[in-house]
Design a protein around this motif. Structure first.
Motif, PDB file in Angstrom:
ATOM      1  N   LEU A 184      12.668  11.399  -2.919  1.00  0.00           N
ATOM      2  CA  LEU A 184      12.040  10.469  -2.566  1.00  0.00           C
ATOM      3  C   LEU A 184      10.068  10.192  -3.419  1.00  0.00           C
ATOM      4  CD1 LEU A 184      12.787   9.637   0.795  1.00  0.00           C
ATOM      5  CD2 LEU A 184      13.519   8.622  -0.999  1.00  0.00           C
ATOM      6  N   PHE A 185       9.950  10.164  -4.267  1.00  0.00           N
ATOM      7  CA  PHE A 185       8.671  10.235  -4.691  1.00  0.00           C
ATOM      8  C   PHE A 185       7.372   8.790  -4.155  1.00  0.00           C
ATOM      9  CE2 PHE A 185      10.435  10.674  -9.335  1.00  0.00           C
ATOM     10  CZ  PHE A 185      10.674  12.106  -8.857  1.00  0.00           C
ATOM     11  N   SER A 186       6.761   9.526  -3.094  1.00  0.00           N
ATOM     12  CA  SER A 186       5.770   8.493  -2.287  1.00  0.00           C
ATOM     13  C   SER A 186       6.582   7.408  -1.426  1.00  0.00           C
ATOM     14  CB  SER A 186       4.952   8.081  -3.145  1.00  0.00           C
ATOM     15  OG  SER A 186       4.028   9.256  -3.803  1.00  0.00           O
ATOM     16  N   PRO A 187       7.636   7.547  -0.905  1.00  0.00           N
ATOM     17  CA  PRO A 187       8.441   6.131   0.000  1.00  0.00           C
ATOM     18  C   PRO A 187       6.910   5.486   0.687  1.00  0.00           C
ATOM     19  CG  PRO A 187       9.355   8.636   0.576  1.00  0.00           C
ATOM     20  CD  PRO A 187       8.225   9.067  -0.193  1.00  0.00           C
ATOM     21  N   TRP A 188       7.572   4.177   0.195  1.00  0.00           N
ATOM     22  CA  TRP A 188       6.507   3.120   1.410  1.00  0.00           C
ATOM     23  C   TRP A 188       7.598   3.263   2.624  1.00  0.00           C
ATOM     24  CZ3 TRP A 188       6.471  -2.681   0.701  1.00  0.00           C
ATOM     25  CH2 TRP A 188       5.496  -3.082   0.924  1.00  0.00           C
ATOM     26  N   VAL A 189       7.278   3.841   3.716  1.00  0.00           N
ATOM     27  CA  VAL A 189       7.594   3.636   5.176  1.00  0.00           C
ATOM     28  C   VAL A 189       7.825   2.834   6.275  1.00  0.00           C
ATOM     29  CG1 VAL A 189       8.544   5.251   6.886  1.00  0.00           C
ATOM     30  CG2 VAL A 189       7.366   6.745   4.812  1.00  0.00           C
ATOM     31  N   ASP A 190       6.830   2.426   6.213  1.00  0.00           N
ATOM     32  CA  ASP A 190       5.773   1.313   7.189  1.00  0.00           C
ATOM     33  C   ASP A 190       5.506   0.158   5.925  1.00  0.00           C
ATOM     34  OD1 ASP A 190       5.834  -0.103   8.935  1.00  0.00           O
ATOM     35  OD2 ASP A 190       3.530   0.526   9.822  1.00  0.00           O
ATOM     36  N   LEU A 191       6.846  -0.438   6.525  1.00  0.00           N
ATOM     37  CA  LEU A 191       6.275  -2.350   5.382  1.00  0.00           C
ATOM     38  C   LEU A 191       5.708  -3.247   5.862  1.00  0.00           C
ATOM     39  CD1 LEU A 191      10.151  -2.809   4.040  1.00  0.00           C
ATOM     40  CD2 LEU A 191       8.457  -1.145   3.041  1.00  0.00           C
ATOM     41  N   SER A 192       5.193  -2.982   7.197  1.00  0.00           N
ATOM     42  CA  SER A 192       4.770  -3.210   8.273  1.00  0.00           C
ATOM     43  C   SER A 192       3.063  -3.931   7.775  1.00  0.00           C
ATOM     44  CB  SER A 192       4.668  -3.550   9.599  1.00  0.00           C
ATOM     45  OG  SER A 192       3.745  -2.094   9.979  1.00  0.00           O
ATOM     46  N   CYS A 193       2.785  -2.089   7.274  1.00  0.00           N
ATOM     47  CA  CYS A 193       1.697  -1.912   6.835  1.00  0.00           C
ATOM     48  C   CYS A 193       0.484  -2.092   7.934  1.00  0.00           C
ATOM     49  CB  CYS A 193       1.012  -2.825   5.521  1.00  0.00           C
ATOM     50  SG  CYS A 193       1.898  -2.510   3.933  1.00  0.00           S
ATOM     51  N   GLU A 194       0.478  -1.443   9.357  1.00  0.00           N
ATOM     52  CA  GLU A 194       0.511  -1.687  11.158  1.00  0.00           C
ATOM     53  C   GLU A 194      -0.598  -1.120  10.490  1.00  0.00           C
ATOM     54  OE1 GLU A 194       1.319  -1.397  15.443  1.00  0.00           O
ATOM     55  OE2 GLU A 194       3.108  -1.326  13.353  1.00  0.00           O
ATOM     56  N   HIS A 195      -0.705   0.034  10.028  1.00  0.00           N
ATOM     57  CA  HIS A 195      -2.581   0.909  10.256  1.00  0.00           C
ATOM     58  C   HIS A 195      -3.033   1.561   9.147  1.00  0.00           C
ATOM     59  CE1 HIS A 195      -0.635   1.739  14.091  1.00  0.00           C
ATOM     60  NE2 HIS A 195       0.297   1.973  14.104  1.00  0.00           N
ATOM     61  N   LEU A 196      -1.841   0.911   7.314  1.00  0.00           N
ATOM     62  CA  LEU A 196      -2.776   0.881   6.335  1.00  0.00           C
ATOM     63  C   LEU A 196      -4.442   0.621   6.476  1.00  0.00           C
ATOM     64  CD1 LEU A 196      -1.224   2.834   4.004  1.00  0.00           C
ATOM     65  CD2 LEU A 196      -0.612   0.244   3.433  1.00  0.00           C
ATOM     66  N   ALA A 197      -4.982  -0.632   6.895  1.00  0.00           N
ATOM     67  CA  ALA A 197      -6.001  -0.467   5.984  1.00  0.00           C
ATOM     68  C   ALA A 197      -6.725   0.357   7.370  1.00  0.00           C
ATOM     69  CB  ALA A 197      -6.926  -1.695   7.124  1.00  0.00           C
ATOM     70  N   GLU A 198      -6.468   0.951   8.437  1.00  0.00           N
ATOM     71  CA  GLU A 198      -7.624   1.690   9.277  1.00  0.00           C
ATOM     72  C   GLU A 198      -7.207   2.817   8.313  1.00  0.00           C
ATOM     73  OE1 GLU A 198      -6.805   3.856  13.124  1.00  0.00           O
ATOM     74  OE2 GLU A 198      -5.493   1.821  13.138  1.00  0.00           O
ATOM     75  N   ILE A 199      -6.427   3.630   7.999  1.00  0.00           N
ATOM     76  CA  ILE A 199      -6.004   4.887   7.399  1.00  0.00           C
ATOM     77  C   ILE A 199      -7.377   4.719   6.300  1.00  0.00           C
ATOM     78  CG2 ILE A 199      -4.917   6.216   6.405  1.00  0.00           C
ATOM     79  CD1 ILE A 199      -2.265   5.289   8.250  1.00  0.00           C
ATOM     80  N   ASP A 200      -7.129   3.786   5.648  1.00  0.00           N
ATOM     81  CA  ASP A 200      -7.622   3.464   4.066  1.00  0.00           C
ATOM     82  C   ASP A 200      -9.065   3.225   4.096  1.00  0.00           C
ATOM     83  OD1 ASP A 200      -7.524   2.772   1.199  1.00  0.00           O
ATOM     84  OD2 ASP A 200      -9.084   1.326   2.281  1.00  0.00           O
ATOM     85  N   ARG A 201      -9.373   2.750   5.603  1.00  0.00           N
ATOM     86  CA  ARG A 201     -11.113   3.260   5.812  1.00  0.00           C
ATOM     87  C   ARG A 201     -11.709   4.564   5.278  1.00  0.00           C
ATOM     88  NH1 ARG A 201      -9.893  -1.784   8.556  1.00  0.00           N
ATOM     89  NH2 ARG A 201      -9.209  -0.266  11.002  1.00  0.00           N
ATOM     90  N   SER A 202     -10.800   5.492   6.538  1.00  0.00           N
ATOM     91  CA  SER A 202     -11.481   6.439   6.361  1.00  0.00           C
ATOM     92  C   SER A 202     -10.485   7.651   5.316  1.00  0.00           C
ATOM     93  CB  SER A 202     -10.251   7.237   7.929  1.00  0.00           C
ATOM     94  OG  SER A 202      -9.246   7.360   7.764  1.00  0.00           O
ATOM     95  N   ARG A 203      -9.872   7.214   4.105  1.00  0.00           N
ATOM     96  CA  ARG A 203      -9.726   8.066   3.225  1.00  0.00           C
ATOM     97  C   ARG A 203      -9.281   6.569   2.247  1.00  0.00           C
ATOM     98  NH1 ARG A 203      -5.761  10.683   5.130  1.00  0.00           N
ATOM     99  NH2 ARG A 203      -3.998   9.726   4.114  1.00  0.00           N
ATOM    100  N   ARG A 204      -9.932   6.670   1.640  1.00  0.00           N
ATOM    101  CA  ARG A 204      -9.710   5.177   0.666  1.00  0.00           C
ATOM    102  C   ARG A 204      -8.403   5.830  -0.622  1.00  0.00           C
ATOM    103  NH1 ARG A 204     -11.754   0.385  -1.506  1.00  0.00           N
ATOM    104  NH2 ARG A 204     -11.903   0.218  -3.348  1.00  0.00           N
ATOM    105  N   ASP A 205      -8.053   4.974   0.027  1.00  0.00           N
ATOM    106  CA  ASP A 205      -6.908   5.521  -1.111  1.00  0.00           C
ATOM    107  C   ASP A 205      -7.029   4.534  -2.920  1.00  0.00           C
ATOM    108  OD1 ASP A 205      -4.183   5.249  -3.127  1.00  0.00           O
ATOM    109  OD2 ASP A 205      -2.916   5.710  -1.161  1.00  0.00           O
TER     110      ASP A 205
END
Length: 340
Positions: free
Chosen positions: A207-228
């Motif tokens: 697996l290369f960078s697998p997308w695990v959580d398709l709901s993206c429930e916490h993705l926006a919060e994580i992105d605010r602290s560490r911008r992808d």
């Protein structure tokens, strides 16, 4: 993902920057270019224009600018599956990447693209190099895309492709399932379903960078602290919703976390150190370790999401793909071959 927070004591076999090539100047430049160029485009482009069709065209055009590995020959693939209890016989298409002198076995590679865009053609820079370095044929099916074809269309196509390989006489112990991003999610889902059903398990999963959580429930919060630099949480969440099509996130083929009691094949998981998916990928690796699955997690510090696609530019990407090829070759060997 909250159910995973109590599993901190479980750790997969992991390698971090101490054992892997450091990012280097090229990787830092690439990440910064994505951060100041690509991300603002995704974040501020009108959503009514950021359609799957537009994204498909953009990635297809970009793929034309990258020369795939000349050591692997592209061959069109078309076959009729036998179907299963839940699916009727169906035609699947895609392509083979064939090295000059392929060994016995095959890699089933499932491309990424948020389940909504990309194709076997866009991923030849990965699949061609994988075929050449692993020395095996690589089958890349053209699975159906959302939103026109929501879940379980892509999942059924991927399962049919795995069944087809088995029907052609390729032993499960000679098949490795691989994928990147959403294709990584799909690859893991196929391996889990094979072990849950009556199908024989593949020899390994990459697996290369697998997308695990398709709901993206916490993705926006994580992105605010560490911008992808690469992934837009808004677009990722939209793609996840389009693919799920109203199905329960915890259902088979959607959740990767329901694998208790299964005997899964060895996993190799690679991720970039600056991507917002890092936490959920690490947590998935912990789930695999908890159920006793051999899992090597490689965190390539300073690298972006699916940095392996830049293997013609980044030394670390070439090294990562060499590691994946080595894992594949080891996985498909018989015990006698391993000792010779």
């Amino acid at each position: 993902m909250n159910a995973l927070q109590n599993q901190a004591a479980v750790r997969p076999q992991s390698r971090s920057a101490a054992g892997l090539r450091p990012p280097g100047r090229q990787a830092r430049i690439l990440a910064e270019m994505m951060r100041v160029g690509w991300r603002p485009l995704l974040d501020h482009f009108p959503s009514r224009l950021m359609t799957p069709a537009m994204m498909r065209t953009a990635f297809a055009t970009g793929a034309l600018l990258v020369r795939p590995d000349p050591r692997a020959r592209v061959q069109r693939f078309r076959a009729t599956t036998r179907g299963s209890r839940s699916t009727a016989p169906r035609t699947i298409t895609g392509e083979w990447l064939r090295p000059r002198d392929p060994g016995e076995g095959a890699v089933l590679y499932l491309h990424g693209g948020g389940y909504s865009f990309c194709s076997p053609r866009t991923h030849r820079v990965i699949t061609g190099r994988l075929a050449a370095t692993a020395g095996l044929r690589v089958l890349v099916p053209r699975y159906r895309l959302a939103p026109e074809h929501p879940y379980p269309a892509a999942f059924d196509d991927a399962m049919d492709s795995y069944r087809w390989l088995l029907d052609q006489g390729v032993p499960a112990g000679r098949i490795v399932i691989a994928g990147d991003s959403s294709g990584g999610h799909l690859a893991a889902a196929v391996a889990i379903e094979a072990c849950r059903s009556s199908l024989p398990a593949p020899a390994g999963v990459v697996l290369f960078s697998p997308w695990v959580d398709l709901s993206c429930e916490h993705l926006a919060e994580i992105d605010r602290s560490r911008r992808d630099p690469f992934i837009s949480p808004v677009i990722a969440q939209r793609c996840g919703l389009q693919y799920a099509g109203g199905h329960d996130w915890s259902g088979p083929g959607l959740s990767l976390l329901n694998c208790d009691g299964l005997t899964l094949p060895p996993f190799l998981i690679q991720l970039g150190g600056v991507e917002a998916l890092r936490e959920e990928i690490e947590q998935f690796a912990e789930v695999l370790a908890k159920v006793g699955t051999p899992c090597e997690l490689q965190v390539w510090e300073g690298q972006i999401h699916v940095f392996q696609a830049f293997n013609r530019l980044l030394p670390a990407a070439r090294e990562a793909m060499d590691n994946a090829a080595r894992f594949i070759r080891t996985s498909v060997k018989t015990p006698q071959e391993t000792t010779t």
